[in-house]
Design an enzyme around this catalytic site. Sequence first.
Site, mmCIF file in Angstrom:
data_model
loop_
_atom_site.group_PDB
_atom_site.id
_atom_site.type_symbol
_atom_site.label_atom_id
_atom_site.label_comp_id
_atom_site.label_asym_id
_atom_site.label_seq_id
_atom_site.Cartn_x
_atom_site.Cartn_y
_atom_site.Cartn_z
ATOM 1 C CE LYS A 1 -4.193 -2.019 1.943
ATOM 2 N NZ LYS A 1 -3.789 -3.342 2.398
ATOM 3 C CG ASP B 1 6.682 9.121 -0.223
ATOM 4 O OD1 ASP B 1 6.754 10.352 -0.414
ATOM 5 O OD2 ASP B 1 7.313 8.545 0.676
ATOM 6 C CD GLN C 1 -12.278 -8.450 6.631
ATOM 7 O OE1 GLN C 1 -12.908 -7.448 6.300
ATOM 8 N NE2 GLN C 1 -11.029 -8.673 6.248
ATOM 9 N N GLY D 1 -7.602 -14.961 5.030
ATOM 10 C CA GLY D 1 -6.548 -15.124 6.025
ATOM 11 C C GLY D 1 -6.938 -16.068 7.142
ATOM 12 N NE ARG D 2 -8.656 -12.264 10.723
ATOM 13 C CZ ARG D 2 -9.238 -11.114 11.020
ATOM 14 N NH1 ARG D 2 -9.278 -10.692 12.271
ATOM 15 N NH2 ARG D 2 -9.785 -10.373 10.067
HETATM 16 O O1 C5P Z 1 -8.024 -12.791 8.095
HETATM 17 P P1 C5P Z 1 -8.747 -12.102 6.968
HETATM 18 O O2 C5P Z 1 -9.319 -13.059 5.943
HETATM 19 O O3 C5P Z 1 -9.754 -11.093 7.450
HETATM 20 O O4 C5P Z 1 -7.574 -11.298 6.225
HETATM 21 C C1 C5P Z 1 -7.846 -10.423 5.151
HETATM 22 C C2 C5P Z 1 -6.577 -9.790 4.678
HETATM 23 O O5 C5P Z 1 -6.871 -8.826 3.697
HETATM 24 C C3 C5P Z 1 -5.767 -9.081 5.756
HETATM 25 O O6 C5P Z 1 -4.384 -9.223 5.396
HETATM 26 C C4 C5P Z 1 -6.212 -7.645 5.632
HETATM 27 O O7 C5P Z 1 -5.216 -6.736 6.030
HETATM 28 C C5 C5P Z 1 -6.432 -7.545 4.132
HETATM 29 N N1 C5P Z 1 -7.335 -6.496 3.709
HETATM 30 C C6 C5P Z 1 -8.656 -6.403 4.131
HETATM 31 N N2 C5P Z 1 -9.451 -5.395 3.688
HETATM 32 C C7 C5P Z 1 -8.971 -4.494 2.846
HETATM 33 C C8 C5P Z 1 -7.648 -4.572 2.409
HETATM 34 C C9 C5P Z 1 -6.855 -5.594 2.868
HETATM 35 O O8 C5P Z 1 -9.106 -7.252 4.890
HETATM 36 N N3 C5P Z 1 -9.750 -3.545 2.408
#
Ligand code: C5P
Length: 240
Positions: free
Chosen positions: A63, A66, A188, A208-209
Amino acid sequence: MSDDRLILAMDVPNALAGLKLAEDLGDAVSFYKIGLGMLTGGGLALANELKDEHGKKIFLDMKLFDIPATVEAAVRGLASFNHEFLTVHGDPYVVRAAANGAAGTNTNILAVTILTSLDRADLDTALIKPGEIVDLVQERAGRAFEAGANGIICSPQEAALIRALPEADGKRIVTPGVRPAGADKGDQKRVMTPSQAIAAGADHVVVGRPIWKADNPKAAAQAITAEMSSPQAVSPNKMH
Ligand code: C5P
């Protein structure tokens, strides 16, 4: 069998934990997102090792934001590793500089439109012009594409609107905020299932999780790729 529409968000603290996770997942996951949280924990070295030694694709979620010269220099350095995706903020001058920095490499620049953690009150505080967030997201996506972005990272709720833009033709849409049916949402809020996100126009989903915190991460990943291959999950993007 692996399906590179699934990108695992490797939000573990360091490269050692990441390598162990990747070894446990084996061929169930072929695409990894490594972000700022692992920057001081060997994230870049892990990205290169997963690509070079394990044949994985890498999404560097940096992300960047600059002045153009600095963005271009940072992107030139990161893109020299030829990872698949690199994120920058979607302001056109940032995207243009990033596209210059990535020229001649295989790295695709993904633009962030408006962080999904922000609401209208946050935008007011930041002096961002009035209007519905969803409209601003669509407008910023269009401008980022015009400035040379190869794709957009957005919430699954925004995927269909962005996919409908003429400028989005042939571009990638990547959506976090994805949860398998019945999974814990964590922090989320506005989630879709992987197959719903694909059906809305996403090319890749970031999860992710629900995978790395699962008792059996490999089985969790395999369940997601199986769900994405179900008949409901047909992507409207003709490119794939
Ligand atoms: O664990 P989880 O499935 O919620 O992870 C989602 C990933 O996507 C994390 O690395 C989070 O930082 C990233 N992310 C997000 N929403 C955004 C941009 C990135 O959840 N708008």
